[in-house]
Design a protein around this motif. Structure first.
Motif, mmCIF file in Angstrom:
data_model
loop_
_atom_site.group_PDB
_atom_site.id
_atom_site.type_symbol
_atom_site.label_atom_id
_atom_site.label_comp_id
_atom_site.label_asym_id
_atom_site.label_seq_id
_atom_site.Cartn_x
_atom_site.Cartn_y
_atom_site.Cartn_z
ATOM 1 N N ALA A 235 9.017 1.654 -11.582
ATOM 2 C CA ALA A 235 7.986 1.460 -10.847
ATOM 3 C C ALA A 235 6.927 0.331 -10.796
ATOM 4 O O ALA A 235 7.659 -0.748 -12.285
ATOM 5 N N LEU A 236 6.243 0.401 -9.721
ATOM 6 C CA LEU A 236 5.337 -0.928 -9.874
ATOM 7 C C LEU A 236 3.940 -0.461 -10.920
ATOM 8 O O LEU A 236 2.932 -1.164 -10.155
ATOM 9 N N GLY A 237 4.214 -0.899 -11.958
ATOM 10 C CA GLY A 237 2.507 -0.403 -12.688
ATOM 11 C C GLY A 237 2.135 1.062 -12.374
ATOM 12 O O GLY A 237 3.893 1.524 -12.147
ATOM 13 N N ASP A 238 1.630 1.279 -12.992
ATOM 14 C CA ASP A 238 0.875 2.687 -12.370
ATOM 15 C C ASP A 238 0.681 3.199 -10.568
ATOM 16 O O ASP A 238 0.729 4.267 -11.123
ATOM 17 N N ALA A 239 1.161 2.308 -9.347
ATOM 18 C CA ALA A 239 0.576 2.555 -8.415
ATOM 19 C C ALA A 239 2.102 3.400 -8.424
ATOM 20 O O ALA A 239 3.073 3.469 -8.483
ATOM 21 N N ASP A 240 1.720 4.012 -6.939
ATOM 22 C CA ASP A 240 3.055 4.592 -6.321
ATOM 23 C C ASP A 240 3.219 3.755 -5.263
ATOM 24 O O ASP A 240 2.941 3.092 -4.881
ATOM 25 N N SER A 241 4.179 3.895 -5.161
ATOM 26 C CA SER A 241 5.720 2.456 -4.439
ATOM 27 C C SER A 241 6.910 3.091 -4.071
ATOM 28 O O SER A 241 7.519 4.335 -3.892
ATOM 29 N N MET A 242 7.104 2.648 -2.768
ATOM 30 C CA MET A 242 8.340 2.255 -2.040
ATOM 31 C C MET A 242 8.886 1.156 -1.314
ATOM 32 O O MET A 242 8.337 0.171 -1.648
ATOM 33 N N ILE A 243 10.202 1.054 -1.421
ATOM 34 C CA ILE A 243 10.702 0.357 -0.670
ATOM 35 C C ILE A 243 10.961 0.963 0.960
ATOM 36 O O ILE A 243 12.259 1.704 1.086
ATOM 37 N N GLY A 244 10.701 0.367 1.671
ATOM 38 C CA GLY A 244 10.780 0.030 2.934
ATOM 39 C C GLY A 244 12.554 0.147 3.858
ATOM 40 O O GLY A 244 12.375 -0.040 4.901
ATOM 41 N N ASP A 245 12.687 -1.699 3.672
ATOM 42 C CA ASP A 245 13.698 -2.878 4.011
ATOM 43 C C ASP A 245 14.481 -2.703 2.896
ATOM 44 O O ASP A 245 13.685 -3.629 1.868
ATOM 45 N N LEU A 246 15.919 -3.260 3.086
ATOM 46 C CA LEU A 246 16.469 -3.963 1.913
ATOM 47 C C LEU A 246 17.351 -4.916 2.068
ATOM 48 O O LEU A 246 18.446 -4.636 2.926
ATOM 49 N N TYR A 256 11.470 -5.502 0.388
ATOM 50 C CA TYR A 256 10.099 -5.128 0.993
ATOM 51 C C TYR A 256 9.365 -3.990 0.919
ATOM 52 O O TYR A 256 10.156 -2.498 1.610
ATOM 53 N N GLY A 257 8.917 -3.913 0.405
ATOM 54 C CA GLY A 257 7.367 -1.777 -0.392
ATOM 55 C C GLY A 257 6.459 -2.145 -0.105
ATOM 56 O O GLY A 257 5.662 -3.011 0.571
ATOM 57 N N ILE A 258 6.253 -0.845 -0.505
ATOM 58 C CA ILE A 258 4.729 -1.218 -0.145
ATOM 59 C C ILE A 258 3.895 -0.300 -1.900
ATOM 60 O O ILE A 258 5.314 0.492 -2.450
ATOM 61 N N VAL A 259 3.063 -0.614 -2.254
ATOM 62 C CA VAL A 259 2.324 0.031 -3.835
ATOM 63 C C VAL A 259 1.421 0.739 -2.662
ATOM 64 O O VAL A 259 0.326 0.054 -2.023
ATOM 65 N N PHE A 260 0.886 1.689 -3.541
ATOM 66 C CA PHE A 260 -0.020 2.206 -2.997
ATOM 67 C C PHE A 260 -0.821 3.443 -3.869
ATOM 68 O O PHE A 260 0.051 3.946 -4.424
ATOM 69 N N SER A 261 -1.515 4.143 -3.573
ATOM 70 C CA SER A 261 -2.574 5.544 -4.251
ATOM 71 C C SER A 261 -2.100 6.419 -3.220
ATOM 72 O O SER A 261 -2.557 6.885 -1.892
ATOM 73 N N VAL A 269 -3.864 8.409 1.313
ATOM 74 C CA VAL A 269 -3.578 6.470 1.092
ATOM 75 C C VAL A 269 -4.035 5.945 1.241
ATOM 76 O O VAL A 269 -5.082 5.573 1.953
ATOM 77 N N THR A 270 -4.221 5.299 0.292
ATOM 78 C CA THR A 270 -5.746 4.255 -0.081
ATOM 79 C C THR A 270 -4.820 3.094 -1.017
ATOM 80 O O THR A 270 -3.669 3.348 -1.308
ATOM 81 N N ASP A 271 -5.091 1.784 -1.068
ATOM 82 C CA ASP A 271 -5.079 0.470 -2.228
ATOM 83 C C ASP A 271 -3.659 0.400 -1.821
ATOM 84 O O ASP A 271 -2.707 -0.298 -1.797
ATOM 85 N N TYR A 272 -3.403 0.301 0.279
ATOM 86 C CA TYR A 272 -2.294 0.067 0.419
ATOM 87 C C TYR A 272 -2.264 -1.655 0.061
ATOM 88 O O TYR A 272 -2.779 -2.489 0.950
ATOM 89 N N LYS A 273 -1.180 -1.574 -0.431
ATOM 90 C CA LYS A 273 -0.721 -3.539 -0.128
ATOM 91 C C LYS A 273 0.990 -3.908 0.078
ATOM 92 O O LYS A 273 1.734 -2.655 -0.556
ATOM 93 N N PRO A 274 1.553 -4.252 0.441
ATOM 94 C CA PRO A 274 2.894 -4.936 0.623
ATOM 95 C C PRO A 274 3.535 -5.586 -0.264
ATOM 96 O O PRO A 274 2.361 -5.974 -1.266
ATOM 97 N N ALA A 275 4.604 -5.196 -0.956
ATOM 98 C CA ALA A 275 5.133 -5.912 -1.955
ATOM 99 C C ALA A 275 6.948 -6.823 -1.049
ATOM 100 O O ALA A 275 7.270 -6.109 -1.143
ATOM 101 N N LEU A 276 6.909 -7.903 -2.333
ATOM 102 C CA LEU A 276 8.338 -8.041 -2.357
ATOM 103 C C LEU A 276 9.140 -7.900 -3.800
ATOM 104 O O LEU A 276 8.080 -8.036 -4.804
ATOM 105 N N ILE A 277 10.112 -7.834 -3.657
ATOM 106 C CA ILE A 277 11.053 -7.196 -5.229
ATOM 107 C C ILE A 277 11.997 -7.638 -5.001
ATOM 108 O O ILE A 277 13.127 -7.380 -4.141
#
Length: 436
Positions: A235-246, A256-261, A269-277
């Motif tokens: 979990a990347l904090g309290d938000a929903d998250s996914m991995i789109g590419d590895l 490369y993923g996304i955190v969102f609600s 879907v709200t609060d969409y933010k890209p993420a690097l993990i």
């Protein structure tokens, strides 16, 4: 006119910059002329032309200006258009190379818009002349903007398709034999897979899975038969998250993923933010960066917007490039942002590929090339609206693209449909004619 090259059938607007002129005479070099100050001309013949403007002032003094112009054949002459029946729409979801024979393959989502056949998935494999063998995979019961296949060592084919509704987030998985016999099928409502990486004799499948009430990033370790035996949740904090590419790097992995609600009602879907993990070799997270200033953060979306392809590449200087939902971002090797660009209105099925010290991506209508810091260096108007992947083969970029057109169907009339074409360029986006 600020270009030196146009296509046959393309209008060009010519603007005179002459000062004090009282009359104008244009010779377009193709037998056409005009006496307008700012004429528009339609060029219908390919070749090299010189446009000459002669101007006169009130005292009958004359001056002459010229400009060379290359008129090329329409880019569509370079493409191959596979047969899709009238009334059917086709959309490419993945393109790749079969590791067993090095043939190009692609996965297509096809919809019967005029009849009873519904929505189906097909696998096409191309020979050296781009002729396709086609096999039915499965029916498509939900929205799907991404897919992948793992051609397993056993010969089995393990297909995954995004499976979404505005509030539903899952994966449809189908495994078929090398003779297209059905082995197994799973329709998941709690997990969504976006792709895989080889991992020795195993595979790492990545995406998202619901646990403890939220979507978490998930990496499944699967064996050579495609069976999962280990899953890593984060979990990347309290938000929903996914991995789109590895991608794999020397010291571990970068995702490369996304955190969102994810919401129960619209906007889903709200609060969409890209993420690097960043992961070590044991798939433990060592750090992550969430990009709070994404241009997409304040846009209301639904789950269907998350089912397209996501791309992450590392360039030869170590910079990272990631692209999804029309937004491309370049960072240094540790995730510090260098630049970010949004291509508004772009279909979410788009491609990105590294060319070492540069990269190429697709948008609606255009292929665009960038240097290692994200500065655009070239573009080509290719006239398609979606490309899931680029393939580098025989020193060219090959792609399967969708484009919009009209079909006229008996008893129905004109209807808007999407069709497919095969295209290719060299590494500097110069078109290659696949028909030669």
């Amino acid at each position: 006119m600020d270009r030196n090259s146009v296509s046959v059938g393309e209008y060009i607007q010519i603007t005179s910059c002459s000062e004090g002129a009282s009359s104008y005479f244009y010779d377009f070099g193709n037998g056409g002329t005009s006496v307008k100050e700012h004429p528009e001309v339609l060029l219908m013949e390919a070749g090299e032309f010189t446009i000459v403007l002669t101007v006169k002032d009130a005292e009958d003094n004359t001056d002459t200006f010229s400009r060379s112009l290359t008129v090329t054949e329409p880019i569509e002459v370079n493409y191959i258009f596979p047969e899709i029946p009238l009334g059917f729409s086709g959309m490419p979801l993945e393109t790749g190379l079969n590791p067993l024979n090095n043939n190009i393959y692609y996965i297509e989502s096809r919809e019967d818009k005029a009849g009873p056949e519904g929505n189906k998935f097909y696998y096409h494999e191309l020979d050296e002349n781009y002729s396709a063998t086609t096999n039915y995979i499965a029916d498509r019961p939900f929205q799907s903007g991404s897919a992948f296949v793992n051609l397993l060592p056993s010969g089995n084919r393990n297909f995954h398709f995004s499976r979404t509704l505005p509030d539903f987030y899952g994966t449809q998985e189908v495994t078929l034999t090398d003779t297209w016999g059905f082995v197994s099928g799973i329709n998941a409502a709690t997990k969504h897979s976006y792709g895989y990486l080889p991992d020795g004799s195993n595979f790492l499948y990545f995406g998202t899975q619901k646990e403890d009430g939220i979507q978490k990033t998930a990496i499944e370790r699967r064996n050579a038969s495609g069976d999962a035996f280990e899953t890593y949740f984060n979990a990347l904090g309290d938000a929903d998250s996914m991995i789109g590419d590895l991608i794999s790097i020397g010291s571990g992995y970068i995702a490369y993923g996304i955190v969102f609600s994810k919401n129960a009602v619209a906007p889903y879907v709200t609060d969409y933010k890209p993420a690097l993990i960043f992961f070590n070799a044991g798939l433990n997270i060592t750090s992550h960066k969430i990009f709070e200033d994404s241009a997409l953060t304040n846009l209301p979306m639904d789950i269907n917007d998350l089912n397209g392809p996501y791309h992450l590449e590392q360039l030869s200087n170590g910079n990272l490039v990631f692209y999804g939902n029309g937004e491309v971002t370049v960072t240094d090797s540790t995730g510090n942002k260098i630049t970010s660009t949004i291509f508004s209105g772009t279909d979410h099925v788009q491609a990105l590929i590294s060319l070492g010290d540069s990269f190429v991506l697709s948008t609606n209508d255009y292929l665009k090339k960038f240097d290692q810091n994200g500065n655009q260096t070239k573009e080509l108007k290719y006239n398609g609206h979606c490309i899931p992947e680029f393939i580098t083969i025989n020193n060219k970029l090959f792609f399967v693209a969708g484009y919009n057109t009209l079909d006229t169907v008996d008893g129905v009339g004109d209807m808007s449909v999407s069709k497919l074409f095969y295209g290719a360029t060299d590494m500097d986006l110069n078109p290659i004619n696949l028909n030669l």
